[in-house]
Design an enzyme around this catalytic site. Sequence first.
Site, PDB file in Angstrom:
ATOM      1  N   LYS A  10       5.536   9.869  49.855  1.00 61.42           N
ATOM      2  CA  LYS A  10       4.635  10.493  48.878  1.00 61.42           C
ATOM      3  C   LYS A  10       4.760  12.013  48.941  1.00 61.42           C
ATOM      4  CE  LYS A  10       1.462   6.563  48.902  1.00 61.42           C
ATOM      5  NZ  LYS A  10       0.203   5.953  49.373  1.00 61.42           N
ATOM      6  N   GLN A  18      -4.559   7.082  53.498  1.00 60.69           N
ATOM      7  CA  GLN A  18      -3.671   5.915  53.554  1.00 60.69           C
ATOM      8  C   GLN A  18      -4.366   4.763  54.281  1.00 60.69           C
ATOM      9  OE1 GLN A  18      -0.765   5.893  51.966  1.00 60.69           O
ATOM     10  NE2 GLN A  18      -0.160   3.861  52.612  1.00 60.69           N
ATOM     11  N   ASP A  40      -6.347   8.150  44.312  1.00 59.92           N
ATOM     12  CA  ASP A  40      -5.957   6.759  44.562  1.00 59.92           C
ATOM     13  C   ASP A  40      -6.896   5.778  43.843  1.00 59.92           C
ATOM     14  OD1 ASP A  40      -3.743   5.935  45.888  1.00 59.92           O
ATOM     15  OD2 ASP A  40      -4.629   5.915  47.883  1.00 59.92           O
TER      16      ASP A  40
END
Length: 289
Positions: free
Chosen positions: A53, A97, A120
């Site tokens: 990412k 994450q 996200d």
Amino acid sequence: MTALIIDGKQLAQQRRAEWKLRADRLNAAGIAPGLAAVVIGDDPASKVYVRNKIRACREIGIRSEEHALAADSTLDIVLALIDRLNADAGIHGILVQLPLPAQLAPLAVLERMSPEKDVDGLHPHNLGRLLSGHARFVPCTPAGIMEMLKSTGFDLRGKEAVVVGRSALVGKPAALLLLQAGATVTLCHSQTADLAHHTRRADVLVCAIGKAQAIGGEMIKFGAAVIDVGISRSHEGKLVGDVDYGAALQRAGWVTPVPGGVGPMTIAMLLANTIVSAERHAAKQGIAL
Ligand code: GUN
């Protein structure tokens, strides 16, 4: 018949070129789009995902910072970091994450993020907005799945869509997006009585269970669009999806490869959400782009 392959890597590359132009425009206007990626613990897969990412950000002109915290970090430490990132005007997107180490409740961490920076789309507020049909940020993997389906030209209205896997990260939001696109949606999971009965009816089959090659050819309708979200190691140590790829090629109309399918699209959508967040920030400040 051989299925057409939906090349996620190539599609992501195309999309990234578009997002780069928008990042350039932001940078030229004095707003450097910024993403903070938080990774807690030593999960090797998470470390690889976050590295990918960060690299993707660099390639298109998003400034990124990685915050790696120890596996035994307390909730207080994690929340203090998130508070700091929420308050940082140079950060337009925050990504934590998953999965988290066992001592950290995901909800406590995710809901501490400013919903405006939750690129996200996993904050309960943003999941609720998605449910109500007013999404602010769509979670990246389901958003990538929809982009891949769109690229086939497949009209979802009135089609049977079956999603296997009910996670908040993929299965549930993917089911909502398919529903919003006009499909009739069945959401299957580990307690579904006869999985094949459902999957065989699917014009669109989304598999997100993380079980190597659990979906065999006989479970796929001829001509279906098959989206394989899983990524695991086979007995031979190869990276494989939830679907038996060779069998899917023989039966499906479209199929996504693993690797090189959903993964690159997830990253592309994260970049997109971060750019959009930075553009909203610019608009709030009255900066024309
Ligand atoms: N873990 C696996 N995929 C994802 C993702 O898309 N976002 C986050 N935050 N964690 C993940």
